[in-house]
Design a protein around this motif. Sequence first.
Motif, PDB file in Angstrom:
ATOM      1  N   LEU A 199      47.067  53.718  26.034  1.00 24.67           N
ATOM      2  CA  LEU A 199      48.310  54.468  25.835  1.00 24.67           C
ATOM      3  C   LEU A 199      49.329  53.660  25.038  1.00 24.67           C
ATOM      4  O   LEU A 199      50.018  54.199  24.164  1.00 24.67           O
ATOM      5  N   LYS A 200      49.390  52.384  25.325  1.00 28.90           N
ATOM      6  CA  LYS A 200      50.295  51.492  24.592  1.00 28.90           C
ATOM      7  C   LYS A 200      49.910  51.448  23.105  1.00 28.90           C
ATOM      8  O   LYS A 200      50.775  51.536  22.233  1.00 28.90           O
ATOM      9  N   ARG A 201      48.631  51.310  22.849  1.00 30.44           N
ATOM     10  CA  ARG A 201      48.139  51.261  21.470  1.00 30.44           C
ATOM     11  C   ARG A 201      48.447  52.568  20.736  1.00 30.44           C
ATOM     12  O   ARG A 201      48.660  52.568  19.521  1.00 30.44           O
ATOM     13  N   ARG A 202      48.484  53.662  21.486  1.00 23.49           N
ATOM     14  CA  ARG A 202      48.766  54.971  20.876  1.00 23.49           C
ATOM     15  C   ARG A 202      50.259  55.274  20.798  1.00 23.49           C
ATOM     16  O   ARG A 202      50.661  56.325  20.331  1.00 23.49           O
ATOM     17  N   GLY A 203      51.089  54.341  21.295  1.00 25.50           N
ATOM     18  CA  GLY A 203      52.535  54.508  21.194  1.00 25.50           C
ATOM     19  C   GLY A 203      53.202  55.198  22.365  1.00 25.50           C
ATOM     20  O   GLY A 203      54.397  55.463  22.328  1.00 25.50           O
TER      21      GLY A 203
END
Length: 108
Positions: free
Chosen positions: A79-83
């Motif tokens: 989720l972090k990588r996807r913003g």
Amino acid sequence: AISSAIYNYSLQNIYESSDSKRILSLLYEVTSDSALMFAVMGYIEFKEQHDVEAKNLFQSAIDLEPDFAEAHWYLGQVLKRRGDETEAEKHLEIAKPYKRLWVIDDSY
């Protein structure tokens, strides 16, 4: 709860195997309703940066084992990588108390 030792062994050996798809197929036949199976598959998708697939697989693991800290941690990383920082933090916070109990690839 899932044994961290089994989980970590599975992740490292399956991901590093040149025959990982066959191993996953066999794992699925034996444990198609296993949170561990979904988490291992999610980890492979995560490492290959297939974020949609990884997110769905980690969520499936959590649906089966709501206290599966590793699945929460990796879902948070996806989720972090996807913003999606807000949703990522929720999952990372769930995993945080357990971090010292298992080995994670925290290079992300």
